[in-house]
Motif scaffolding. Structure first.
Motif, PDB file in Angstrom:
ATOM      1  N   MET A   1       4.028 -41.261  -0.766  1.00 29.56           N
ATOM      2  CA  MET A   1       3.563 -39.954  -1.168  1.00 29.56           C
ATOM      3  C   MET A   1       4.129 -39.566  -2.542  1.00 29.56           C
ATOM      4  O   MET A   1       3.425 -39.016  -3.360  1.00 29.56           O
ATOM      5  CB  MET A   1       3.964 -38.932  -0.100  1.00 29.56           C
ATOM      6  N   ARG A   2       5.410 -39.874  -2.767  1.00 34.38           N
ATOM      7  CA  ARG A   2       6.041 -39.553  -4.044  1.00 34.38           C
ATOM      8  C   ARG A   2       5.319 -40.247  -5.192  1.00 34.38           C
ATOM      9  O   ARG A   2       5.070 -39.644  -6.242  1.00 34.38           O
ATOM     10  CB  ARG A   2       7.503 -39.963  -4.006  1.00 34.38           C
ATOM     11  N   ALA A   3       4.977 -41.520  -5.005  1.00 36.65           N
ATOM     12  CA  ALA A   3       4.278 -42.274  -6.046  1.00 36.65           C
ATOM     13  C   ALA A   3       2.922 -41.643  -6.351  1.00 36.65           C
ATOM     14  O   ALA A   3       2.517 -41.567  -7.516  1.00 36.65           O
ATOM     15  CB  ALA A   3       4.119 -43.731  -5.635  1.00 36.65           C
ATOM     16  N   LEU A   5       2.075 -38.477  -6.059  1.00 31.14           N
ATOM     17  CA  LEU A   5       2.290 -37.245  -6.820  1.00 31.14           C
ATOM     18  C   LEU A   5       2.678 -37.543  -8.267  1.00 31.14           C
ATOM     19  O   LEU A   5       2.181 -36.881  -9.197  1.00 31.14           O
ATOM     20  CB  LEU A   5       3.359 -36.382  -6.142  1.00 31.14           C
ATOM     21  N   LEU A   6       3.537 -38.516  -8.468  1.00 37.59           N
ATOM     22  CA  LEU A   6       3.914 -38.886  -9.832  1.00 37.59           C
ATOM     23  C   LEU A   6       2.705 -39.408 -10.605  1.00 37.59           C
ATOM     24  O   LEU A   6       2.504 -39.076 -11.777  1.00 37.59           O
ATOM     25  CB  LEU A   6       5.025 -39.947  -9.812  1.00 37.59           C
ATOM     26  N   GLU A   7       1.885 -40.209  -9.926  1.00 42.21           N
ATOM     27  CA  GLU A   7       0.693 -40.754 -10.572  1.00 42.21           C
ATOM     28  C   GLU A   7      -0.282 -39.644 -10.957  1.00 42.21           C
ATOM     29  O   GLU A   7      -0.865 -39.655 -12.045  1.00 42.21           O
ATOM     30  CB  GLU A   7       0.025 -41.757  -9.638  1.00 42.21           C
ATOM     31  N   LYS A   8      -0.456 -38.664 -10.079  1.00 37.31           N
ATOM     32  CA  LYS A   8      -1.336 -37.530 -10.389  1.00 37.31           C
ATOM     33  C   LYS A   8      -0.808 -36.749 -11.584  1.00 37.31           C
ATOM     34  O   LYS A   8      -1.565 -36.355 -12.469  1.00 37.31           O
ATOM     35  CB  LYS A   8      -1.476 -36.608  -9.183  1.00 37.31           C
ATOM     36  N   ALA A  45       9.489 -39.046 -15.140  1.00 41.33           N
ATOM     37  CA  ALA A  45       8.494 -39.288 -14.091  1.00 41.33           C
ATOM     38  C   ALA A  45       7.859 -40.670 -14.271  1.00 41.33           C
ATOM     39  O   ALA A  45       7.669 -41.410 -13.298  1.00 41.33           O
ATOM     40  CB  ALA A  45       7.430 -38.201 -14.112  1.00 41.33           C
ATOM     41  N   ARG A  48      10.378 -43.333 -13.200  1.00 37.59           N
ATOM     42  CA  ARG A  48      10.492 -43.417 -11.737  1.00 37.59           C
ATOM     43  C   ARG A  48       9.280 -44.096 -11.117  1.00 37.59           C
ATOM     44  O   ARG A  48       9.415 -44.934 -10.225  1.00 37.59           O
ATOM     45  CB  ARG A  48      10.705 -42.037 -11.136  1.00 37.59           C
ATOM     46  N   LEU A  49       8.085 -43.722 -11.585  1.00 43.16           N
ATOM     47  CA  LEU A  49       6.881 -44.336 -11.032  1.00 43.16           C
ATOM     48  C   LEU A  49       6.836 -45.829 -11.355  1.00 43.16           C
ATOM     49  O   LEU A  49       6.459 -46.635 -10.507  1.00 43.16           O
ATOM     50  CB  LEU A  49       5.623 -43.636 -11.544  1.00 43.16           C
ATOM     51  N   VAL A  52       9.085 -47.565  -8.902  1.00 44.79           N
ATOM     52  CA  VAL A  52       8.463 -47.623  -7.575  1.00 44.79           C
ATOM     53  C   VAL A  52       7.407 -48.723  -7.541  1.00 44.79           C
ATOM     54  O   VAL A  52       7.355 -49.529  -6.604  1.00 44.79           O
ATOM     55  CB  VAL A  52       7.843 -46.255  -7.189  1.00 44.79           C
TER      56      VAL A  52
END
Length: 138
Positions: A1-3, A5-8, A45, A48-49, A52
């Motif tokens: 889910m975190r990935a 949101l970061l991608e969006k 961001a 981090r992405l 991931v």
């Protein structure tokens, strides 16, 4: 889910903050940390992405994350190192060479300041022949 949101969030990045602002507008930004804060947050961001995606073995998607961050923070060498690592993991040597050459040209331009030693060391590790082809002709 975190990935996701970061991608969006990174999908919203189109370039430097308020790059197309009219001349003389938003002068208050000169005395405000907004531009710096936004750039730092986007770079973080993207980093981090990228991490991931690399941990999941998704090298091409990690490349995309690093490139998205570089749209807003083109001088962030941490993102360039992320891009180098991710591109290396795609297995595409020509693509890795293109990234290294692009970074080399960018760092050699007037005001570029050169590359950080850790960036040069990473390129040496991932692409040992880069200095031979990137060296200026005499």
């Amino acid at each position: 889910m975190r990935a996701v949101l970061l991608e969006k969030a990174l999908g919203l990045v189109r370039g430097p903050l308020l790059a197309d602002r009219p001349r003389g507008r938003y002068a208050w930004l000169a005395a405000d940390d907004l531009e710096y804060d936004v750039t730092a947050a986007v770079a973080d961001a993207a980093h981090r992405l990228c991490e991931v995606r690399l941990a999941r073995g998704e090298a091409d998607r990690a490349v995309g994350a690093a490139r998205a961050g570089l749209l807003l923070a083109p001088d962030d060498e941490g993102l360039w190192r992320d891009l180098l690592r991710a591109t290396h993991l795609t297995g595409d040597a020509a693509r890795l060479r293109a990234v290294a050459d692009g970074l080399h040209r960018r760092s050699d331009r007037p005001g570029g300041g050169g590359m950080a030693p850790e960036t040069e060391a990473l390129i040496d590790e991932l692409l040992p022949s880069w200095r031979v082809r990137s060296a200026p002709s005499a």
